[in-house]
Design an enzyme around this catalytic site. Structure first.
Site, short mmCIF file in Angstrom:
data_model
loop_
_atom_site.label_atom_id
_atom_site.label_comp_id
_atom_site.label_asym_id
_atom_site.label_seq_id
_atom_site.Cartn_x
_atom_site.Cartn_y
_atom_site.Cartn_z
N LEU A 36 0.83 -1.21 0.00
CA LEU A 36 0.00 0.00 0.00
C LEU A 36 0.87 1.26 0.00
O LEU A 36 0.36 2.38 -0.03
CB LEU A 36 -0.91 0.00 1.23
CG LEU A 36 -2.05 -1.03 1.20
CD1 LEU A 36 -2.69 -1.15 2.58
CD2 LEU A 36 -3.11 -0.64 0.16
N THR A 51 11.48 -3.47 2.71
CA THR A 51 10.59 -4.39 3.42
C THR A 51 11.11 -5.82 3.31
O THR A 51 12.23 -6.05 2.85
CB THR A 51 9.13 -4.23 2.95
OG1 THR A 51 8.29 -4.98 3.82
CG2 THR A 51 8.91 -4.68 1.51
N LYS A 58 15.07 -6.14 5.38
CA LYS A 58 15.20 -5.13 6.45
C LYS A 58 16.51 -5.22 7.24
O LYS A 58 17.02 -4.20 7.69
CB LYS A 58 14.01 -5.21 7.41
CG LYS A 58 12.75 -4.61 6.82
CD LYS A 58 11.62 -4.58 7.82
CE LYS A 58 10.40 -3.92 7.22
NZ LYS A 58 9.33 -3.70 8.18
N ASN A 97 13.78 0.26 7.67
CA ASN A 97 12.72 0.22 6.66
C ASN A 97 12.74 1.46 5.77
O ASN A 97 11.94 1.57 4.85
CB ASN A 97 11.34 0.08 7.31
CG ASN A 97 10.88 1.37 7.93
OD1 ASN A 97 11.69 2.11 8.49
ND2 ASN A 97 9.62 1.68 7.80
N ASP A 111 9.34 2.06 11.36
CA ASP A 111 8.31 1.17 11.92
C ASP A 111 8.18 1.50 13.40
O ASP A 111 7.07 1.56 13.94
CB ASP A 111 8.75 -0.30 11.78
CG ASP A 111 8.66 -0.81 10.35
OD1 ASP A 111 7.81 -0.30 9.60
OD2 ASP A 111 9.45 -1.70 9.99
N GLY A 160 4.02 -12.01 20.38
CA GLY A 160 4.79 -12.25 19.17
C GLY A 160 6.24 -11.83 19.32
O GLY A 160 6.57 -10.99 20.18
N GLY A 174 9.06 -10.14 13.05
CA GLY A 174 9.49 -8.84 12.55
C GLY A 174 8.67 -7.68 13.09
O GLY A 174 9.22 -6.66 13.52
N ARG A 234 12.63 -17.82 20.59
CA ARG A 234 12.59 -16.55 19.85
C ARG A 234 12.25 -15.38 20.79
O ARG A 234 12.78 -14.28 20.65
CB ARG A 234 11.51 -16.67 18.76
CG ARG A 234 12.01 -16.21 17.41
CD ARG A 234 10.97 -16.48 16.38
NE ARG A 234 11.18 -15.59 15.25
CZ ARG A 234 10.29 -15.39 14.29
NH1 ARG A 234 9.14 -16.02 14.31
NH2 ARG A 234 10.55 -14.57 13.30
N LEU A 239 -1.29 -4.91 15.53
CA LEU A 239 -0.48 -4.37 14.42
C LEU A 239 -1.05 -4.80 13.07
O LEU A 239 -0.63 -4.32 12.02
CB LEU A 239 0.99 -4.78 14.57
CG LEU A 239 1.65 -4.38 15.90
CD1 LEU A 239 3.15 -4.67 15.87
CD2 LEU A 239 1.42 -2.91 16.23
P1 ATR Z 1 5.90 -10.71 10.91
O1 ATR Z 1 6.93 -10.05 10.05
O2 ATR Z 1 4.49 -10.53 10.47
O3 ATR Z 1 6.10 -10.44 12.37
P2 ATR Z 1 7.10 -13.28 11.33
O4 ATR Z 1 8.43 -12.65 11.55
O5 ATR Z 1 7.02 -14.55 10.55
O6 ATR Z 1 6.12 -12.29 10.64
O7 ATR Z 1 6.43 -13.51 12.78
C1 ATR Z 1 5.19 -14.08 12.93
C2 ATR Z 1 4.82 -14.07 14.42
O8 ATR Z 1 3.53 -14.69 14.58
C3 ATR Z 1 5.76 -14.90 15.30
O9 ATR Z 1 5.78 -14.36 16.59
C4 ATR Z 1 5.08 -16.27 15.27
O10 ATR Z 1 5.43 -17.11 16.33
P3 ATR Z 1 6.74 -18.08 16.24
O11 ATR Z 1 7.92 -17.19 16.53
O12 ATR Z 1 6.51 -19.11 17.26
O13 ATR Z 1 6.75 -18.62 14.83
C5 ATR Z 1 3.65 -15.86 15.37
N1 ATR Z 1 2.74 -16.89 14.86
C6 ATR Z 1 2.50 -17.20 13.56
N2 ATR Z 1 1.59 -18.19 13.45
C7 ATR Z 1 1.24 -18.52 14.72
C8 ATR Z 1 0.31 -19.45 15.29
N3 ATR Z 1 -0.45 -20.25 14.53
N4 ATR Z 1 0.19 -19.50 16.63
C9 ATR Z 1 0.93 -18.69 17.43
N5 ATR Z 1 1.82 -17.79 16.96
C10 ATR Z 1 1.98 -17.70 15.63
#
Ligand code: ATR
Length: 290
Positions: free
Chosen positions: A21, A67, A71, A92, A107, A131, A134, A160, A227
Site C-alpha cells: 500500500l 521491506t 530489512k 525500513n 516502523d 509475538g 518482525g 525466539r 499491528l
Molecule cells: P511478521 O513479520 O508478520 O512479524 P514473522 O516474523 O514470521 O512475521 O512472525 C510471525 C509471528 O507470529 C511470530 O511471533 C510467530 O510465532 P513463532 O515465533 O513461534 O513462529 C507468530 N505466529 C505465527 N503463526 C502462529 C500461530 N499459529 N500461533 C501462534 N503464533 C503464531
C-alpha cells in the site's frame, strides 16, 4: 501529475511487492503536498539487495523503503545508520546521504506516533507484547526506547521470545522484558496492561483466529493495539472490547511509518490533517479488498 525533468523518484525494495500500500500513501502525499515526486515498487530478489542499493545510488533515487526480506540484509550496504535503527538491527527507510544512504527504522517511530495520536503514552506503561517476529521486534524496541516500566513478551516459540528480550536488554542496558510462551500468560501479575498484538494470527483471511482467546488474558488489558490492519476489526480487538478495553488496529502504524519516511526524504513535517486524510484513504482501500 506531470512527470518531467525535475521529478524525484522514491520507491520500495522488497520481494514480493505486488500487494504493497506504500505507493498509494506516498503518491497521495506528493499530490496533497504539491511535490514533484513519484513512488514506485521495486521487486528485488534476496541475493540482489546490495546491487539494488548501489544502483539506486547511481540513479540518485531520492529515498527508499525497505521491506521483507531485506530489512536486516540491507545493513552492510548502507553508508550510515541511525543509532536507534542500529539497536533494532533492521531498517525500513533509506535517506540519501553523501556517497550512499542512511538507514532509519520508522516502523518504530511510526508506531509511537500512531499510539500518540490515539492518546497512548508508553512511558511508565505495563505492556503485554504478543509475538517475537518482525512486527513485534519494532514494538519491543519501541517499548524500551519509550520507557515502559515492564514488558511481558509472549511467543509460541519460547527461544525466539528469549532471544528478542535479550537483544532489547543489551541494546538499552536495562532488563525490562520478561519472555514467556503463550501458554504461560497466567504468570503475568494482576494489573492493568497495554497489549500489543504483533503475531500474524488473525490476519485476513483467517479472521476468526486470535493468538490467545481466553478471557483471563483480556481481563488484564485496558487497551489493545493490534499491528494487523486486514481485517479492520480483528478477533483480538473484539476480545479486548468484550472485557471492557479500548482497541485499535495497525492502520495508523502503517500510515505513520510511511509519513515519517516521507518527512525524512523531503525535510518537511506532515500535518495531522493530512495524516488523517491518508488514514481515511487507507481505510477505504483496505475495506474494499476484503
Ligand atoms: P511478521 O513479520 O508478520 O512479524 P514473522 O516474523 O514470521 O512475521 O512472525 C510471525 C509471528 O507470529 C511470530 O511471533 C510467530 O510465532 P513463532 O515465533 O513461534 O513462529 C507468530 N505466529 C505465527 N503463526 C502462529 C500461530 N499459529 N500461533 C501462534 N503464533 C503464531
Amino acid at each position: 501529475m506531470e512527470i518531467n525533468g525535475r521529478t524525484r523518484i522514491c520507491g520500495l525494495l522488497g520481494y514480493p511487492v505486488a500487494h504493497t500500500l506504500s505507493p498509494l500513501i506516498h503518491n497521495t502525499l506528493a499530490e496533497e503536498l504539491g511535490q514533484n515526486l513519484v513512488y514506485v515498487p521495486f521487486p528485488v530478489k534476496p541475493d540482489k539487495i546490495g546491487e539494488a542499493v548501489k544502483g539506486a545510488c547511481a540513479l540518485d533515487i531520492a529515498g527508499l523503503n525497505v521491506t521483507v526480506p531485506h530489512k536486516s540484509a540491507v545493513l552492510p550496504w548502507l553508508k550510515e545508520i541511525d543509532p536507534l535503527a542500529e539497536k533494532v538491527g533492521a531498517v525500513n527507510t533509506l535517506v540519501r546521504c553523501p556517497g550512499g544512504y542512511r538507514g532509519y527504522n520508522t516502523d518504530l517511530t511510526g508506531l509511537q506516533r500512531a499510539m500518540e495520536s490515539d492518546g497512548i503514552d508508553l512511558k511508565g506503561e505495563k505492556v503485554i507484547l504478543l509475538g517475537a517476529g518482525g512486527a513485534a521486534r519494532a514494538a519491543a524496541f519501541l517499548c524500551a526506547h519509550a520507557g515502559v516500566s515492564e514488558v511481558w513478551l509472549l511467543n509460541r516459540t519460547s527461544e525466539r521470545a528469549r532471544q528478542l528480550a535479550e537483544e532489547v536488554s543489551t541494546g538499552f542496558g536495562r532488563s525490562c522484558i520478561h519472555a514467556l510462551t503463550l501458554a504461560e500468560y497466567r504468570q503475568i501479575p494482576a494489573g492493568s496492561y497495554l497489549a500489543i498484538q504483533g503475531t500474524s494470527v488473525g490476519l485476513y483471511p483467517d479472521t476468526e483466529a486470535a493468538v490467545i482467546c481466553e478471557a483471563g488474558l483480556y481481563e488484564k488489558i485496558h487497551t489493545g493495539y493490534d499491528l494487523i490492519y486486514r481485517p479492520f476489526d480483528t478477533r483480538f480487538m473484539q476480545l479486548v472490547r468484550e472485557q471492557g478495553g479500548r482497541a485499535y488496529n495497525g492502520l495508523k502504524m502503517l500510515a505513520y511509518q510511511a509519513i515519517e519516511a516521507y518527512e525524512l526524504w523531503n525535510g518537511i513535517k506532515v500535518s495531522r490533517e493530512t495524516a488523517e486524510r491518508i488514514i481515511q484513504k487507507l481505510k477505504e482501500e483496505t475495506k474494499t479488498d476484503e
